[in-house]
Design an enzyme around this catalytic site. Structure first.
Site, PDB file in Angstrom:
ATOM      1  N   ASP A   1      50.924  14.950 116.349  1.00 34.64           N
ATOM      2  CA  ASP A   1      50.436  15.375 115.036  1.00 34.64           C
ATOM      3  C   ASP A   1      50.462  14.149 114.135  1.00 34.64           C
ATOM      4  O   ASP A   1      51.058  13.120 114.476  1.00 34.64           O
ATOM      5  CB  ASP A   1      51.348  16.478 114.466  1.00 34.64           C
ATOM      6  CG  ASP A   1      50.935  16.901 113.059  1.00 34.64           C
ATOM      7  OD1 ASP A   1      49.716  16.975 112.790  1.00 34.64           O
ATOM      8  OD2 ASP A   1      51.822  17.146 112.215  1.00 34.64           O
ATOM      9  N   SER A   2      49.858  14.283 112.980  1.00 36.46           N
ATOM     10  CA  SER A   2      49.912  13.201 111.992  1.00 36.46           C
ATOM     11  C   SER A   2      51.331  13.022 111.446  1.00 36.46           C
ATOM     12  O   SER A   2      51.629  12.000 110.846  1.00 36.46           O
ATOM     13  CB  SER A   2      48.959  13.522 110.846  1.00 36.46           C
ATOM     14  OG  SER A   2      49.263  14.796 110.319  1.00 36.46           O
TER      15      SER A   2
ATOM     16  N   CYS B   1      47.562  19.189 115.610  1.00 30.25           N
ATOM     17  CA  CYS B   1      47.080  18.828 114.280  1.00 30.25           C
ATOM     18  C   CYS B   1      45.666  19.387 114.172  1.00 30.25           C
ATOM     19  O   CYS B   1      44.814  19.074 115.018  1.00 30.25           O
ATOM     20  CB  CYS B   1      47.063  17.310 114.143  1.00 30.25           C
ATOM     21  SG  CYS B   1      46.259  16.710 112.647  1.00 30.25           S
TER      22      CYS B   1
ATOM     23  N   GLU C   1      55.917  18.492 103.204  1.00 25.91           N
ATOM     24  CA  GLU C   1      56.592  17.231 103.544  1.00 25.91           C
ATOM     25  C   GLU C   1      57.821  16.996 102.657  1.00 25.91           C
ATOM     26  O   GLU C   1      58.779  16.368 103.075  1.00 25.91           O
ATOM     27  CB  GLU C   1      55.628  16.057 103.389  1.00 25.91           C
ATOM     28  CG  GLU C   1      54.582  15.960 104.490  1.00 25.91           C
ATOM     29  CD  GLU C   1      55.142  15.389 105.794  1.00 25.91           C
ATOM     30  OE1 GLU C   1      56.010  14.513 105.749  1.00 25.91           O
ATOM     31  OE2 GLU C   1      54.705  15.857 106.858  1.00 25.91           O
TER      32      GLU C   1
ATOM     33  N   CYS D   1      46.167  24.615 109.197  1.00 24.64           N
ATOM     34  CA  CYS D   1      46.845  23.318 109.067  1.00 24.64           C
ATOM     35  C   CYS D   1      48.278  23.519 109.531  1.00 24.64           C
ATOM     36  O   CYS D   1      48.914  24.521 109.163  1.00 24.64           O
ATOM     37  CB  CYS D   1      46.814  22.861 107.612  1.00 24.64           C
ATOM     38  SG  CYS D   1      47.804  21.374 107.310  1.00 24.64           S
TER      39      CYS D   1
ATOM     40  N   HIS E   1      50.977  22.265 108.673  1.00 26.57           N
ATOM     41  CA  HIS E   1      52.008  22.273 107.639  1.00 26.57           C
ATOM     42  C   HIS E   1      52.127  23.620 106.922  1.00 26.57           C
ATOM     43  O   HIS E   1      53.149  23.907 106.309  1.00 26.57           O
ATOM     44  CB  HIS E   1      51.718  21.210 106.579  1.00 26.57           C
ATOM     45  CG  HIS E   1      52.058  19.820 107.012  1.00 26.57           C
ATOM     46  ND1 HIS E   1      51.421  19.193 108.047  1.00 26.57           N
ATOM     47  CD2 HIS E   1      52.973  18.943 106.543  1.00 26.57           C
ATOM     48  CE1 HIS E   1      51.932  17.981 108.195  1.00 26.57           C
ATOM     49  NE2 HIS E   1      52.868  17.801 107.294  1.00 26.57           N
TER      50      HIS E   1
END
Ligand code: DGL
Length: 283
Positions: free
Chosen positions: A14-15, A77, A157, A200, A202
């Site tokens: 993933d990023s 991702c 994040e 997404c 996240h």
């Protein structure tokens, strides 16, 4: 020979730490498998980058994992899944690849009763239209609205996944789409989506704040579990499933600060990660 390959880990990238929500579902669904996870934290976010850059990053992440020895690849991702699956399959035709967009689209289509589906994702995923195409393919009658919610990535994040800031941002993004929000101009119930796909990796962390805005009538879909099912099917089809037994511990790689990866990653993974569990790599 095949038996030896089956003992290799599954590569997941993933990023950043968002893909750990997918890793968590994979570990639950596939307890005999071992995993090698790479978070390209130095270059996060992918969601605001051009498709060309995201493809280049995805190729570099995959090379890193393949050179360390993985039997298959999970692109955990959405932004990378939306543009890079084809280039990855061309570069490593022998490595089965599963992304998260198609599983998310499938779960959304399975959940909707009215055929009205909303997708929230990064700017790149929304702009490229990958979810819209995947849903339309599975469910041609669907009426789809897609909205970019880039601030959700920053909130996740930071670990700000609930409370007044998360809810205010969720309301700002989502209130115009859902009647339960009570926002001026929100659609009448018959014209509103009954399903919201979190497109997404996240976003599952903000599911509570999101659910409070969209209301209990709306099915909120996280693709992680459906993706894990697709990985299980792929392992069975290719004969790559690990033999029963205790798997090797999951290894973690990051392209930036391991301390931050461990601290924030623990939230996504649902268990404590130590800095020493994370190795730093340069792609
Ligand atoms: N992992 C990305 C995705 O699922 C979100 C974070 C980013 O923009 O890099 O689209």
């Amino acid at each position: 020979m095949r038996n030896d390959i089956s003992r290799l880990p599954i590569g997941v990238f993933d990023s950043g730490v968002g893909g750990l929500t997918v890793l968590r579902a994979l570990r639950e669904r596939l307890p005999a498998e071992s995993f090698l996870y790479l978070g390209d934290t130095a270059r996060l976010p992918y969601g605001s980058k051009s498709p060309q850059s995201v493809v280049r990053y995805a190729l570099q992440c995959t090379r890193q994992l393949v050179e360390r020895g993985v039997k298959m690849l999970v692109v955990a991702c959405n932004t990378a899944s939306a543009v890079a699956l084809e280039p990855l399959a061309q570069a490593w035709p022998e490595v089965p690849v599963v992304g998260v967009v198609r599983p998310g689209a499938r779960a959304g289509c399975a959940a909707t009763r009215s055929g009205r589906i909303a997708v929230i994702a990064t700017e790149g995923t929304v702009r490229g239209g990958a979810y819209q195409r995947a849903i339309q393919e599975l469910c041609p009658e669907a009426h789809i609205v897609a909205k970019a919610c880039p601030l959700f990535v920053a909130l996740a994040e930071e670990g700000w996944t609930s409370g007044p800031v998360a809810e205010a941002v969720a309301r700002e993004y989502l209130a115009p789409l859902f009647p339960a929000s009570g926002a001026a101009g929100a659609p009448v119930p018959e014209e509103a989506p009954d399903t919201l796909v979190l497109g997404c990796t996240h976003f599952p962390l903000l599911a509570g704040a999101v659910a409070r805005v969209v209301g209990p009538e709306v099915a909120v879909i996280d693709s992680a579990r459906t993706a894990a099912t697709e990985v299980a099917d792929t392992l069975a089809r290719t004969g790559l499933a690990a033999p029963q037994g205790t798997p090797a511990p999951t290894r973690f790689l990051a392209t930036d600060d391991p301390e931050r990866f461990a601290r924030v990653g623990g939230l996504f993974l649902g268990r404590t990660l130590a800095r020493e569990d994370v190795a730093v790599v340069d792609l």
